[in-house]
Design a protein around this motif. Structure first.
Motif, PDB file in Angstrom:
ATOM      1  N   VAL A  58       0.832  -1.200   0.000  1.00  0.00           N
ATOM      2  CA  VAL A  58       0.000   0.000   0.000  1.00  0.00           C
ATOM      3  C   VAL A  58       0.873   1.260   0.000  1.00  0.00           C
ATOM      4  O   VAL A  58       0.651   2.200  -0.768  1.00  0.00           O
ATOM      5  CB  VAL A  58      -0.953  -0.047   1.220  1.00  0.00           C
ATOM      6  N   ARG A  77       2.492   1.747  -3.444  1.00  0.00           N
ATOM      7  CA  ARG A  77       1.600   2.302  -4.473  1.00  0.00           C
ATOM      8  C   ARG A  77       1.297   3.767  -4.224  1.00  0.00           C
ATOM      9  O   ARG A  77       0.926   4.498  -5.143  1.00  0.00           O
ATOM     10  CB  ARG A  77       0.300   1.489  -4.521  1.00  0.00           C
ATOM     11  N   PHE A 134      -4.248   4.535 -15.905  1.00  0.00           N
ATOM     12  CA  PHE A 134      -4.577   3.421 -16.792  1.00  0.00           C
ATOM     13  C   PHE A 134      -5.034   3.906 -18.157  1.00  0.00           C
ATOM     14  O   PHE A 134      -5.346   5.065 -18.370  1.00  0.00           O
ATOM     15  CB  PHE A 134      -5.664   2.552 -16.166  1.00  0.00           C
ATOM     16  N   PHE A 171     -13.862   7.724 -10.659  1.00  0.00           N
ATOM     17  CA  PHE A 171     -14.866   7.094  -9.821  1.00  0.00           C
ATOM     18  C   PHE A 171     -16.199   7.813 -10.035  1.00  0.00           C
ATOM     19  O   PHE A 171     -16.221   9.005 -10.346  1.00  0.00           O
ATOM     20  CB  PHE A 171     -14.469   7.176  -8.347  1.00  0.00           C
ATOM     21  N   ILE A 220      -8.100   8.559   2.026  1.00  0.00           N
ATOM     22  CA  ILE A 220      -7.778   7.214   2.513  1.00  0.00           C
ATOM     23  C   ILE A 220      -6.447   7.198   3.250  1.00  0.00           C
ATOM     24  O   ILE A 220      -6.206   6.312   4.053  1.00  0.00           O
ATOM     25  CB  ILE A 220      -7.760   6.138   1.387  1.00  0.00           C
ATOM     26  N   GLY A 242      -7.997   1.543 -10.040  1.00  0.00           N
ATOM     27  CA  GLY A 242      -7.679   2.947  -9.812  1.00  0.00           C
ATOM     28  C   GLY A 242      -7.487   3.237  -8.340  1.00  0.00           C
ATOM     29  O   GLY A 242      -6.569   3.960  -7.947  1.00  0.00           O
ATOM     30  N   SER A 243      -8.344   2.649  -7.527  1.00  0.00           N
ATOM     31  CA  SER A 243      -8.254   2.882  -6.092  1.00  0.00           C
ATOM     32  C   SER A 243      -7.013   2.223  -5.500  1.00  0.00           C
ATOM     33  O   SER A 243      -6.272   2.840  -4.726  1.00  0.00           O
ATOM     34  CB  SER A 243      -9.520   2.348  -5.408  1.00  0.00           C
ATOM     35  N   LEU A 244      -6.760   0.969  -5.887  1.00  0.00           N
ATOM     36  CA  LEU A 244      -5.595   0.262  -5.352  1.00  0.00           C
ATOM     37  C   LEU A 244      -4.303   0.950  -5.766  1.00  0.00           C
ATOM     38  O   LEU A 244      -3.349   1.025  -5.003  1.00  0.00           O
ATOM     39  CB  LEU A 244      -5.588  -1.192  -5.844  1.00  0.00           C
ATOM     40  N   ALA A 245      -4.288   1.485  -7.000  1.00  0.00           N
ATOM     41  CA  ALA A 245      -3.085   2.153  -7.495  1.00  0.00           C
ATOM     42  C   ALA A 245      -2.812   3.453  -6.756  1.00  0.00           C
ATOM     43  O   ALA A 245      -1.740   4.030  -6.879  1.00  0.00           O
ATOM     44  CB  ALA A 245      -3.207   2.422  -8.995  1.00  0.00           C
ATOM     45  N   LEU A 246      -3.801   3.944  -5.991  1.00  0.00           N
ATOM     46  CA  LEU A 246      -3.570   5.146  -5.182  1.00  0.00           C
ATOM     47  C   LEU A 246      -3.088   4.787  -3.786  1.00  0.00           C
ATOM     48  O   LEU A 246      -2.987   5.643  -2.917  1.00  0.00           O
ATOM     49  CB  LEU A 246      -4.863   5.957  -5.078  1.00  0.00           C
ATOM     50  N   GLY A 247      -2.853   3.498  -3.588  1.00  0.00           N
ATOM     51  CA  GLY A 247      -2.386   3.079  -2.274  1.00  0.00           C
ATOM     52  C   GLY A 247      -3.511   2.788  -1.303  1.00  0.00           C
ATOM     53  O   GLY A 247      -3.299   2.747  -0.098  1.00  0.00           O
ATOM     54  N   ALA A 248      -4.740   2.598  -1.819  1.00  0.00           N
ATOM     55  CA  ALA A 248      -5.835   2.205  -0.934  1.00  0.00           C
ATOM     56  C   ALA A 248      -5.724   0.714  -0.655  1.00  0.00           C
ATOM     57  O   ALA A 248      -5.290  -0.050  -1.505  1.00  0.00           O
ATOM     58  CB  ALA A 248      -7.178   2.506  -1.590  1.00  0.00           C
ATOM     59  N   SER A 249      -6.124   0.316   0.546  1.00  0.00           N
ATOM     60  CA  SER A 249      -6.125  -1.112   0.846  1.00  0.00           C
ATOM     61  C   SER A 249      -7.376  -1.732   0.224  1.00  0.00           C
ATOM     62  O   SER A 249      -8.263  -1.032  -0.251  1.00  0.00           O
ATOM     63  CB  SER A 249      -6.121  -1.340   2.348  1.00  0.00           C
TER      64      SER A 249
END
Lengths: 254, 295
Positions: free
Chosen positions: A84, A87, A94, A100, A114, B182-189
């Motif tokens: 985490v 990243r 992409f 979103f 987050i 997209g979310s995971l690539a921002l470092g979200a778990s």
């Protein structure tokens, strides 16, 4: 190549999807504050390589990775590495703009939120700064609360970049970011990439060789999972050392 | 010349098929219309005679004396439905998230077939199990005679789980993979991604699941009749016996006549309007968000 500060480095990197070997021992240096382009025909492994740089390949079931990738000389495929956190430092954009289904503001504020930022004025500041850096503030600054999926494709892609910038990464990976965009949006995106390299290290996968020639400082040519040639962009395009590279960039195959 | 008749024959055939299909559709519309007209024509007289406020809100139901107030049953339906949803909806959504996002492929598929199995069991079987297991359990451990709002809520909750799980899971699976990446690539778990991107994106589908589950709960009769005790009295606790609107119809239709029968039709009419209103809500929600918030 002239000596340059290295941001990332891969060493003997091999990737397998089940039995299929997608990458064969890639050694590459990625220079800090430069744009590195990865080119090659479809299925050559350039996207796979890109996705190893922030471990997005971990998400694909049945993937095995050998070799190592270093970020500031720290290995990222060690057991104790926090994926985490990695990243957060190595962001990704992409092919298909993945905004979103929420407001423009909430899209950009998603990452900071987050990672624990709750203070509204601090968030406002980050959102404004990121949108400005992504050249979106002038168009969208007054419409922060409108839904992001109503924007044009080019605007959506720049919003995704703003969203990545908002978590303050060090490296930005882009997987064919312009393939779904019209020429004007593409030109704006390329301009943005050139501005961003002042503060960020950028790796971009592209099908478009003119684009690679326009935006990048270094280019790597992939073929069948191998890195065939890696050099400064000007050298690789003007004076390719390898025959296959020459064939590809002159459009003889691919 | 040669192709003429063949062509003609084909167009005859086509028009025959088209007419048959149009007739089927017309018949379907007519059946719905006839049912609606029938329910209203039978139900409206008593409904209007009593007055709609008295009929719906008055809790005095003494049909043999001509006193028709279904307030207790309206409350009963609401009590049983709401208490079933209180536990079944969160459990159902959580299960759907687990199946769609967390479980490895084969476990997700296995859970899927279990849910199908649950959906295929006839409601009388649920009622029977409820009567033999849930009711005695409540009687022994919580008091009362066991036939209660709680027993109804437990049995109904199990019955709406498949609806809630299946529709929520489909909504979650329909969320484009790009959102998660997209979310995971921002470092979200992974769990941040589920809570903040995937579930909000599937929101309209999940709301549809909840409303359809609610419709099923309000309309369910057999299992409810068997475990709730059916006293036509407004329930004062979760352990009290209760009668729902559907139970009211099925319990008394055998011997009702005249105004009493009319009052049962009025009950059905109220139920009908309830369900139609719920369906309208579903349509509105589905349209407003589009499925998964896409345009």
């Amino acid at each position: 190549m002239e000596p340059k500060k290295m941001k990332m480095r891969s060493e003997g990197l091999a990737v397998f999807y089940q039995q299929y070997q997608a990458l064969r021992g890639i050694d590459m240096n990625i220079a800090a504050n430069r744009v590195t382009a990865l080119i090659g025909p479809s299925g050559c492994g350039k996207s796979t390589f890109l996705r190893t740089l922030n471990r997005m390949n971990d998400l694909v079931e049945g993937t095995t990775i050998k070799g190592q990738v270093y970020l500031d000389e720290v290995p990222i495929y060690d057991k104790e590495v926090d994926v985490v956190g990695l990243r957060k430092r190595v962001g990704m954009v992409f092919q298909k703009p993945s905004v979103f289904p929420m407001s423009i503001y909430d899209n950009v504020a998603y990452g900071p939120r987050i990672h624990g930022i709750k203070n509204r004025s601090h968030l406002d500041e980050i959102v404004e700064k990121s949108l400005k850096a992504a050249n979106l503030w002038d168009e969208m600054g007054s419409r922060l609360n409108s839904p992001a999926n109503r924007m044009s494709g080019g605007q959506q892609q720049r919003l995704v970049i703003a969203r990545v910038l908002a978590v303050d990464p060090e490296v930005i990976l882009m997987d064919e970011p312009a393939s779904a965009l019209d020429p004007i949006s593409t030109a704006k995106l390329e301009e943005l990439i050139s501005e961003l390299k002042k503060n960020y290290t950028i790796v971009i996968v592209t099908h478009n060789m003119q684009q690679a020639a326009r935006v990048s400082d270094y280019t790597g040519f992939f073929l069948s999972g191998a890195l065939i040639e890696f050099n400064t962009t000007s050298e690789l395009f003007v004076n390719p050392a390898n025959r296959q590279t020459e064939d590809y960039i002159t459009g003889r195959f691919g | 010349m040669k192709r003429g008749p063949a062509k003609k024959r084909r167009s005859h055939k086509e028009s025959f098929i088209e007419k048959t299909l149009a007739f089927s559709a017309g018949l379907f519309v007519m059946v719905i219309a006839v049912i609606t007209i029938f329910i209203f024509s039978k139900g409206l007289p008593v409904f209007l005679q009593v007055g709609w406020q008295d009929f719906i809100f008055d809790t005095d139901w003494r049909p043999t004396r001509g006193i028709f107030g279904i307030g207790a049953m309206v409350l009963g339906s609401i009590a049983v439905t709401v208490s079933a949803m209180v536990w079944a909806v969160p459990l159902g959504i959580a299960t759907a998230v687990f199946m769609a996002e967390i479980a490895p492929g084969h476990i997700g598929r296995m859970l899927g077939s279990l849910v199908e199995l649950l959906a295929g069991i006839p409601s009388v079987v649920y009622g029977f199990v409820g009567l033999l297991v849930v009711v005695p359990f409540i009687r022994q451990h919580l008091g009362g005679n066991g036939l209660s709002v709680l027993a109804g809520a437990i049995v109904l909750g199990v019955m709406i789980l498949p609806t809630v799980i299946n529709i929520s899971r489909d909504a979650i699976l329909a969320v484009p993979k790009e959102y998660a990446e997209g979310s995971l690539a921002l470092g979200a778990s992974h769990h941040q991604t589920i809570a903040r991107v995937i579930i909000p994106a599937a929101r309209s589908g999940i709301i549809t699941a909840i409303v359809l589950g609610m419709g099923r709960a309000i309309g369910e009769t057999m299992a409810v009749v068997m475990v709730t005790g059916n006293a036509p009295v407004a329930p004062n606790s979760i352990l009290a016996p209760v009668r729902t609107m559907t139970s009211n119809i099925v319990l008394e239709m055998g011997y009702a006549s005249g105004d009493h029968q009319g009052a049962l039709f009025s009950t059905g009419m109220v139920l009908f309007v309830f369900i139609v209103a719920l369906n309208l809500v579903v349509n509105r929600v589905a349209k407003a968000g589009g499925i998964n918030g896409k345009k």
